[in-house]
Design an enzyme around this catalytic site. Structure first.
Site, short mmCIF file in Angstrom:
data_model
loop_
_atom_site.label_atom_id
_atom_site.label_comp_id
_atom_site.label_asym_id
_atom_site.label_seq_id
_atom_site.Cartn_x
_atom_site.Cartn_y
_atom_site.Cartn_z
N GLU A 12 104.29 -174.25 0.65
CA GLU A 12 102.85 -174.37 0.87
C GLU A 12 102.51 -175.20 2.10
O GLU A 12 101.35 -175.30 2.48
CB GLU A 12 102.18 -174.97 -0.38
CG GLU A 12 102.23 -174.03 -1.57
CD GLU A 12 101.70 -174.65 -2.85
OE1 GLU A 12 100.88 -174.02 -3.53
OE2 GLU A 12 102.11 -175.78 -3.18
N ASP A 214 97.43 -164.89 -6.49
CA ASP A 214 97.49 -163.96 -7.63
C ASP A 214 96.15 -164.02 -8.34
O ASP A 214 95.31 -164.86 -8.02
CB ASP A 214 98.62 -164.39 -8.59
CG ASP A 214 98.44 -165.82 -9.08
OD1 ASP A 214 99.03 -166.72 -8.46
OD2 ASP A 214 97.67 -166.05 -10.04
#
Ligand code: ADE
Length: 250
Positions: A12, A214
């Site tokens: 990330e 997602d």
């Protein structure tokens, strides 16, 4: 003034590490922190690991040991709000712990001792993150080719809990229960609300930007790792660099 950039997972924020000038690694609280300069700004990059306690420990170390004057979280989240799609970006306006429930002693989701459920992010930092996210999404459409031509930037409530939400039924329930209490949720993740609480306790400004990996549905366990491996670090790199550049130009 040291800025802390915090993420749960190395993917990330891995794109950012390469841009650090004078990097120096420091071990603390079982974690590795990397100090350096980005756009002329002293920064410390930190990885918390997953979950609220890990995030709170890391945020505390950032303030107590590294003297962080502000913390910005960059990472991914599951889209829960209608129209919050994979590849979109959410800049948090405020945070709530969706697994906090001390009822009937306190109202559902209320943080005992804080007399509220939602903790606001710093408006000034969030405004800069919104600008940086907008620029990133438009340039992604043009040339850094992230395959999300319709990507949008959202600003609103993000919720955190010690649960990877991986079923459409659970995500619908979360959205509906929160909506019934007047909380319109955009995204779910596992750290931000804990960092918001630590930052409130220390009086340190906090902001967060999350790319949607997602839809927190039955495909989340497939979509999440794929997105984290292939896309997340490039988003983080572009958005955080643009954000720090804006701050350094002020
Ligand atoms: N972070 C990214 N996707 C998530 C999900 N579906 N649930 C919790 N945290 C997430």
């Amino acid at each position: 003034m040291t800025f802390a950039i915090l993420s749960a997972l190395p993917e990330e924020q891995s794109g950012l590490v390469a841009h650090l000038q004078h990097p120096e690694q420091v071990a603390r609280a079982g974690r590795t922190f990397t100090r350096g300069m980005l756009h002329g700004q002293p920064v410390v990059l930190a990885l918390s690991g997953i979950g609220k306690v890990a995030a709170a420990t890391t945020a505390t170390a950032l303030v107590e040991h590294f003297g962080a004057a502000a913390i910005v979280f960059t990472g991914v989240a599951g889209g829960v709000g209608e129209g919050v799609q994979v590849g979109d970006v959410v800049v948090a306006q405020d945070y709530l712990q969706h697994d906090m429930d001390a009822s009937p002693l306190f109202a559902r989701w209320e943080l005992p001792g804080y007399a509220r459920a939602r903790l606001a992010c710093d408006a000034h930092l969030s405004a800069h993150l919104l600008e940086a996210a907008g620029a990133c999404v438009s340039s992604a459409r043009g040339h850094f080719d992230l395959n999300y031509p319709a990507a949008r930037v959202h600003h609103g409530l993000v919720v955190s809990g010690d649960r990877f939400v991986s079923a459409a039924r659970e995500s619908d329930r979360l959205r509906q229960d929160l909506r019934a209490a007047g909380h319109e949720v955009l995204a779910v993740e596992m750290e931000g609300a804990a960092v918001a609480q630590v930052c409130l306790d220390y009086g340190v400004p906090f902001a967060a930007v999350r790319t949607i990996s997602d839809r927190a549905d039955d495909a989340a366990h497939v979509d999440f790792p794929l997105f984290v491996q292939t896309v997340a670090s490039r988003y983080a790199e572009h958005m955080v660099l643009a954000f720090l550049q804006k701050l350094s130009n002020l």
